[in-house]
Design an enzyme around this catalytic site. Structure first.
Site, PDB file in Angstrom:
ATOM      1  N   SER A 253      67.038  34.479  73.693  1.00 62.29           N
ATOM      2  CA  SER A 253      67.773  35.413  72.837  1.00 62.29           C
ATOM      3  C   SER A 253      67.247  36.843  72.842  1.00 62.29           C
ATOM      4  O   SER A 253      67.918  37.743  72.357  1.00 62.29           O
ATOM      5  CB  SER A 253      67.819  34.887  71.397  1.00 62.29           C
ATOM      6  OG  SER A 253      68.656  33.758  71.314  1.00 62.29           O
TER       7      SER A 253
ATOM      8  N   LYS B  98      66.496  42.903  63.917  1.00 59.16           N
ATOM      9  CA  LYS B  98      67.479  41.821  63.919  1.00 59.16           C
ATOM     10  C   LYS B  98      67.633  41.248  62.515  1.00 59.16           C
ATOM     11  O   LYS B  98      66.648  41.064  61.798  1.00 59.16           O
ATOM     12  CB  LYS B  98      67.033  40.729  64.894  1.00 59.16           C
ATOM     13  CG  LYS B  98      68.050  39.609  65.123  1.00 59.16           C
ATOM     14  CD  LYS B  98      67.546  38.653  66.199  1.00 59.16           C
ATOM     15  CE  LYS B  98      68.555  37.551  66.487  1.00 59.16           C
ATOM     16  NZ  LYS B  98      68.103  36.645  67.569  1.00 59.16           N
TER      17      LYS B  98
ATOM     18  N   SER C 116      70.934  35.619  71.404  1.00 61.79           N
ATOM     19  CA  SER C 116      71.562  35.900  70.125  1.00 61.79           C
ATOM     20  C   SER C 116      71.232  37.275  69.542  1.00 61.79           C
ATOM     21  O   SER C 116      71.839  37.702  68.560  1.00 61.79           O
ATOM     22  CB  SER C 116      71.150  34.831  69.108  1.00 61.79           C
ATOM     23  OG  SER C 116      69.752  34.874  68.843  1.00 61.79           O
TER      24      SER C 116
END
Length: 470
Positions: A182, A81, A158
């Site tokens: 997330s 990420k 997210s």
């Protein structure tokens, strides 16, 4: 063989590498070719490290050829990420306004994966500053859920790109972060496994913060075994992150000899009445939960319905208040600057923290600490609590209402309670969109959740399904 490799588990790929059935260079090339072909439509990656990934893969093959395999992760391609630093690489945390920023060090957790032989394919797309559950990013593009053939459906956020990358066979596993769901929301909506680790288990040094009180890193993978391996490698004391200094050392049993009946016999799984749900779930999600309960009971688990002394909705609101207050403290020096290209809804969420008084923040943190103690006490007679992952499946992008947060209804509580939570695939709706469930555990008892989750995945095949569009 190549057709199935991109969707194989890390456990299976590790075995193939160890036996010499495949090379890391071949495997890495396979993922890179798929990324080149599919990422323009899926938008899972923001950076791809073609040359460096192949160099790492060849180094792994050389080690193995000379008898120096580091461990089960050696030669396995992963995605990261874009809020975890990698020395010399970009780090934009999903923000167009941060384009061009470069890291001068590598996040501790990622450095540990690299030291274990992982091949880093690239950085994945995300919701700007990690603040949003739908997975949308209006300025850099919203990744496309690979299970939707007819329309652009949301990936969840997210950690949107990480979820899509694993589900679409663009990485063997990925790293996400979880402050209010997330890791678990995109895992649920993309039909993969996600582990929300207890805050402090994995160092956050070198990662962009959203909320220092609630943030955690976690793996997003094709199986529970894979998630356990990545967690064990990343976890542990780090002098750079005080959150790890008092966390217990967590060890997983990664042997694959256990009978699911032996694991689940005596396991106590809690349920709460639907009247305690913060939001109504779709009939298909309720049916998938009932089916999972039947499977767990069939293999020896005891399932008990408990009155729930906590309020999911209140915990969601308090968790959101802590996130907003701490996010505003982090971003306040530039969030008001309208000349910066920042998504309007993310800007609004961060700026809402300005209106939270010190007294309100202190009260929310006190409630957070009290809830953690109450949760640990309430869970003493249970091994896990089973609840839905999300109340709905992934919807088309045009149906998103950014003013609402339904996807976090069952996830934010995990952060507020300061505990471990495992998200696993548990079915599909009538339109073949994934359904997932969560197993809430106790703080730092990830190994127990992993044992239950692995037992479930030995007798179910939802986690082995592959989206048709890829």
């Amino acid at each position: 063989m190549g057709d199935n490799l991109p969707f194989a588990s890390i456990e299976a790929l590790s075995g193939k590498l160890e036996r010499g059935d495949i090379s890391s260079a071949h495997l890495t090339n396979l993922y890179l070719e798929r990324i080149d072909r599919l990422n323009p439509a899926l938008n899972a990656y923001v950076e791809v490290y073609h040359e460096a990934a192949l160099m790492q893969a060849r180094a792994s093959d050389q080690r193995r050829a000379h008898g120096y395999q580091i461990g089960p992760l050696d030669g396995i391609p992963l995605a990261v990420k874009d809020l975890c630093a990698i020395d010399g690489r970009g780090i934009a945390a999903g923000s167009k306004s941060w384009h061009g920023r470069r890291s001068e060090s590598t996040a501790t957790a990622i450095a540990r994966l690299i030291a274990a032989g992982a091949v880093i394919l690239g950085k994945t797309q995300m919701v700007e500053f990690a603040f949003g559950g739908w997975g949308t990013n209006p300025l850099l593009g919203t990744p496309r859920n690979p299970w939707s053939v007819s329309s652009h459906c949301i990936p969840g956020g997210s950690s949107s790109g990480s979820g899509v990358a694993v589900a679409a066979g663009l990485a063997a596993g990925a790293i996400g972060s979880d402050t209010g769901g997330s890791v678990r929301i995109p895992a649920t909506l993309n039909g993969i496994t996600g582990l929300k680790t207890t805050a402090g288990l994995i160092s956050l040094a070198g990662c962009c913060d959203l909320s220092k009180s609630l943030d955690s890193l976690g793996p997003m993978t094709r199986s529970v075994w894979d998630a356990a391996l990545l967690t064990q490698i990343m976890a542990g004391y780090d002098k750079l992150d005080p959150r790890t200094h008092h966390a217990p050392r967590v060890m997983f049993d990664l042997d694959d000899d256990e009978d699911p009946d032996d694991v689940l016999t005596g396991a106590v799984i809690g349920l709460i009445p639907p009247s305690s749900y913060p939001i109504e779930v779709s009939p298909e999600i309720a049916g998938a939960l009932d089916e999972m309960v039947s499977v767990l009971m069939e293999h020896g688990a005891t399932v008990i319905e408990q009155e729930f002394p906590f309020d999911f909705h209140e915990m969601m609101l308090l968790n959101g208040k802590i996130i907003s207050a701490e996010a505003y403290a982090l971003h306040r020096s530039y969030i008001h600057d309208e000349s910066l290209e920042i998504g309007p809804w993310v800007r609004r969420r961060i700026m809402s923290g300005r209106d939270i008084s010190a007294a309100e923040y202190i009260d929310a943190m006190a409630a957070h600490n009290n809830a953690k103690r109450a949760w640990a006490a309430w869970m003493r007679g249970m091994d896990a609590l089973l609840v839905p992952g999300t109340p709905i499946v992934a919807c088309p992008l045009e149906q998103v209402d950014e003013s609402e947060t339904p996807l976090a209804a069952f996830t934010r509580a995990g952060n507020f309670l300061g505990t471990s939570v495992l998200a696993v695939p548990a079915g599909f709706d009538g339109a073949s969109m994934p359904i997932g469930m969560q197993l809430y555990g106790k703080p730092f008892e990830e190994p127990l959740l992993v044992r239950i989750g692995r037992a479930y995945q030995r007798v179910s095949d939802w986690h082995r399904r592959v989206p048709a569009m890829v």
